[in-house]
Write a protein that holds these residues in place. Structure first.
Motif, short mmCIF file in Angstrom:
data_model
loop_
_atom_site.label_atom_id
_atom_site.label_comp_id
_atom_site.label_asym_id
_atom_site.label_seq_id
_atom_site.Cartn_x
_atom_site.Cartn_y
_atom_site.Cartn_z
N GLY B 43 0.80 -1.23 0.00
CA GLY B 43 0.00 0.00 0.00
C GLY B 43 0.83 1.26 0.00
N ARG B 46 -0.25 4.22 -2.19
CA ARG B 46 -1.64 4.63 -2.09
C ARG B 46 -1.72 6.06 -1.58
NH1 ARG B 46 -4.20 0.84 1.54
NH2 ARG B 46 -3.76 -0.70 -0.06
N ILE B 47 -2.50 6.88 -2.26
CA ILE B 47 -2.70 8.26 -1.83
C ILE B 47 -4.18 8.48 -1.63
CG2 ILE B 47 -2.55 10.68 -2.51
CD1 ILE B 47 -0.03 9.92 -4.08
N SER B 48 -4.54 8.99 -0.48
CA SER B 48 -5.96 9.23 -0.23
C SER B 48 -6.16 10.67 0.20
CB SER B 48 -6.45 8.28 0.87
OG SER B 48 -5.64 8.43 2.02
N TYR B 55 -3.05 12.40 1.67
CA TYR B 55 -2.31 11.60 2.62
C TYR B 55 -1.69 10.41 1.90
CZ TYR B 55 -3.58 13.94 6.90
OH TYR B 55 -3.67 14.85 7.90
N GLY B 56 -0.57 9.94 2.39
CA GLY B 56 0.08 8.77 1.79
C GLY B 56 1.57 8.85 2.03
N SER B 57 2.23 7.70 1.90
CA SER B 57 3.66 7.65 2.21
C SER B 57 4.47 8.55 1.29
CB SER B 57 4.16 6.21 2.09
OG SER B 57 3.47 5.40 3.00
N ASP B 60 4.09 12.04 2.25
CA ASP B 60 4.78 12.21 3.52
C ASP B 60 6.28 12.43 3.29
OD1 ASP B 60 4.59 12.21 6.39
OD2 ASP B 60 5.80 10.37 6.29
#
Lengths: 364, 361
Positions: B43, B46-48, B55-57, B60
């Protein structure tokens, strides 16, 4: 013809030596002025205890500064010293801690831990030296990698701060003091252990390590082939190489030696703190570099004395003492050290400029 | 005259090789790290959108590397001129301390009214001016007094945190106004504001160096300062401008850091960020010896460092071990840049060229 050729050379050399010594002499004068000012301003300042405490508190910086002086004379820099000190405190404290204790140490013999520490210092120093010499790493980057590696390795051992248990050899050696005291009848006496009388000052084992390292450092830098090669590399690496000096070997050795000095400083610091942690000595390398610069070593390389570094270390320590005596906030130490650095660097610049203009005159 | 031409050509061809191997090596390294993450945690990409914010790694990683990226832009210019600035962390701390202390947030718990002493934008302007002055001070020491860059900036590095503590009076002042936290934590069109700031800085520096002659002048000063002077370039002023820009970048990063934590910690704000910034520059392919520089390479370098850090965090090992990984990555990447390896590449390259030439004949 011979005479004409020889005289400017001689003159130039004489002039250089004078200006080189001058910076060291100025460092000594500044230290003396600081001591006199301190004695006049603060009551209770000019006594033996102040100076022995100065030595005890700064012995580890001094030990490391000796190795750093040699590195800087070759025109390099070593940022890894603080991190190496930290990992050595961890090796000593974590290695010798009882596995059954809350920290869960390794339960090794303290002497074995110290030997491992020294070996680690030598290996990391040699590794950085090889990266710099054989892979053209800028010293800044190679030692930065060494710093990250050592600092990270601390946390692989343990993320906790580890206190050395009472009765451990490290604890015993760390607590040992050579005491100067006034016996009850008056006078002056020296002793160890429990003394009957008023203790006016004491020295710890790190202080003696500092003194021995300084003496060895002076001998190596001034009276050996290795030492002269170090100066030659700092003056002009290309020329040193063309002269047939062992440049490669010497450069690797200088970093190895500094690694060893850092490990010794780490052992001294373990004696001083009697604990180990990965968070110790963050930014210590800058204190060490600052004291080397204040001691009259030029960061461009080729100029400097281990002898001068001693005074740099003491001056830096004295500033800390002043700030404590004046009960100023701790941040004034940083500002004062910055101002002092500025003063010394400016001074060195002026001296070098004068020396350069003299050289031009002689050449003309 | 012909003598001059040969090394110039040599430099050119060498630098060309630099671009190819280094920039691509950087991208490959970044791709490898991301790929590792993808395998380890499917995941990862994955961007939400939560509450109108991405949000998402990946987001980030980009968001967290903003201060390093901003500072490394200034650092790229300084390193291009053959210098280095190790005071940026301290300057960032000064700037953060300045802006937070000037805003002077007060909360009256009895009435529930919050008051500030100064308009936020004015405070930011003053903080940026102060950090620019810090940069100019470094620049003056290096260019006018001829002090070695590392020593010259060591002065401010040592004194800077002291000055920052002096400004905050040893406290950690806080600002909880919405406007101030918007700088780092807000979002415009769902994208965190910090990313806009970083992108703006990168683009401005890129435009300033590549659309004007300034970038070329920097490189020329970095390759040979005295030769540049003889050819009519004011090497001193070029250096001064580079250090000043570096100070300004550090100031912007300092404000971003202060906004992220909603306060100014003079001791820890931007701690070791100078090392990260220098690493980002070197990872991007710019040589510490000065000369050719790569703005986008630096940006990729900063992303690599942050991606590594995030990866370590997500692996669940003690986060401090990041240092060991960082050291190994630095050694590998810089080793790829070393002459030994470069010559090896060259040999392979010339061999394949020869063989291809032979084949075409």
């Amino acid at each position: 013809m011979n005479n004409v050729n020889a005289s400017p050379l001689k003159k130039k050399k004489g002039g250089n030596l004078n200006t080189n010594y001058l910076v060291v002499i100025i460092a000594i004068v500044i230290l003396l002025i600081a001591i006199i000012v301190g004695s006049l301003v603060f009551d209770n300042f000019f006594k033996l205890g102040t100076f022995t405490n100065l030595l005890i508190n700064n012995a580890h910086i001094g030990i490391s500064a000796v190795g750093m002086t040699l590195v800087i004379i070759t025109g390099g820099i070593d940022l890894s010293v603080g991190a190496v000190v930290a990992i050595v405190t961890m090796i000593c404290a974590y290695g010798s801690a009882d596995p059954a204790s809350t920290f869960g140490g390794l339960g090794l013999d303290p002497v074995v831990c110290m030997i491992i520490s020294l070996v680690y210092g030598i290996l990391i120093g040699a590794a950085m030296g090889c990266l710099i010499q054989f892979f053209d790493f800028p010293p800044f980057i190679a030692t930065l990698a060494g710093m990250f590696f050592s600092r990270g390795s601390c946390y692989i051992l343990s993320t906790q701060a580890i206190t050395v248990e009472r009765g451990n050899l490290i604890d015993t050696l760390g607590a040992w003091r050579l005491k100067f005291f006034t016996p009850e009848g008056g006078g002056f006496s020296v002793g160890t252990g429990e003394v009957d009388g008023k203790v006016i000052g004491n020295l710890s084992i790190p202080v003696f390590m500092f003194i021995v390292v300084v003496i060895i450092g002076i001998l190596i830098s001034q009276y050996t082939k290795f030492g002269r090669t170090v100066y030659a590399i700092g003056g002009n690496e290309q020329s040193a190489y063309l002269m047939g000096l062992p440049v490669k070997r010497t450069k690797v050795l200088v970093y190895t030696l500094n690694g060893l000095c850092s490990a010794l400083a780490g052992i001294a610091f373990t004696f001083f703190m009697r604990s180990g942690s990965g968070l110790l000595c963050v930014g210590m390398e800058m204190d060490v570099i600052a004291s080397v610069v204040i001691g009259g070593t030029l960061l461009t390389g080729g100029v400097g004395y281990v002898f001068g570094t001693v005074f740099g270390v003491l001056t830096l320590g004295l500033i800390q003492t002043f700030v404590t005596y004046a009960s100023l906030n701790s941040w004034y130490t940083k500002i004062f050290v910055g101002v002092l650095l500025l003063f010394f660097i400016g001074l060195q610049r002026i001296i070098v400029n004068i020396a350069d203009s003299k050289k031009v005159k002689v050449a003309g | 005259m012909s003598n001059n031409k040969a090394p110039a050509n040599a430099i050119k061809s060498k630098k060309k090789l630099n671009l190819n191997t280094q920039f691509i090596a950087g991208l490959v390294a970044l791709a490898l790290i991301l790929l590792f993450n993808l395998i380890y945690e499917p995941g990862f990409f994955r961007i939400s959108i939560v509450e109108g914010k991405l949000y998402g790694s990946i987001i980030d990683i980009i968001n967290r590397c903003v201060p390093t990226m901003i500072i490394s832009m200034g650092m790229t210019l300084v390193i291009a001129t053959g210098g280095v600035d190790i005071s940026v962390g301290a300057v960032a701390a000064i700037s953060g301390a300045m802006v937070v202390s000037l805003i002077g947030y007060n909360f009256d718990s009895a009435t529930g009214v919050t008051t500030t002493n100064m308009n936020m934008y004015l405070a930011i302007l003053i903080a940026l001016i102060v950090s620019t002055i810090c940069g100019a001070w470094n620049g003056l020491l290096v260019s006018r007094l001829g002090i070695q860059p590392m020593v010259a900036t060591l002065i401010l590095m040592t004194a800077g945190r002291g000055i920052a503590q002096l400004i905050t009076d040893g406290q950690i002042p806080r600002v909880y106004t919405e406007d101030f936290s918007f700088i780092a934590q807000g979002s415009i069109f769902a994208v965190p504001t910090g990313i806009y700031i970083a992108l703006a800085v990168v683009l401005i520096v890129y435009a300033f160096t590549k659309l004007t002659a300034f970038g070329m002048l920097c490189e020329s000063v970095g390759i040979n300062a005295s030769a540049s002077r003889y050819s009519g370039i004011n090497a001193k002023n070029i250096k001064l401008i580079c250090y000043t820009i570096c100070g300004l970048c550090a100031g912007i990063a300092g404000i971003h850091i202060a906004s992220t934590v909603q306060g100014a910690d003079a001791n820890n704000a931007g701690l070791n960020i100078e090392m990260d910034a220098i690493l980002a520059v070197v990872l991007g392919g710019t040589s510490m010896a000065g000369g050719k520089f790569y703005i986008w390479g630096t940006a990729v370098g900063a992303l690599i460092i942050q991606a590594l850090t995030t990866t370590i965090y997500s692996l669940g090992v003690p986060p401090e071990i990041i240092y060991v990984v960082k050291s190994l990555v630095v050694v590998i990447v810089v080793m790829l840049q070393s002459n030994l390896i470069k010559n090896l590449f060259k040999k392979i390259g010339s061999k394949s060229k020869k063989s291809s030439a032979a084949a075409s004949v």
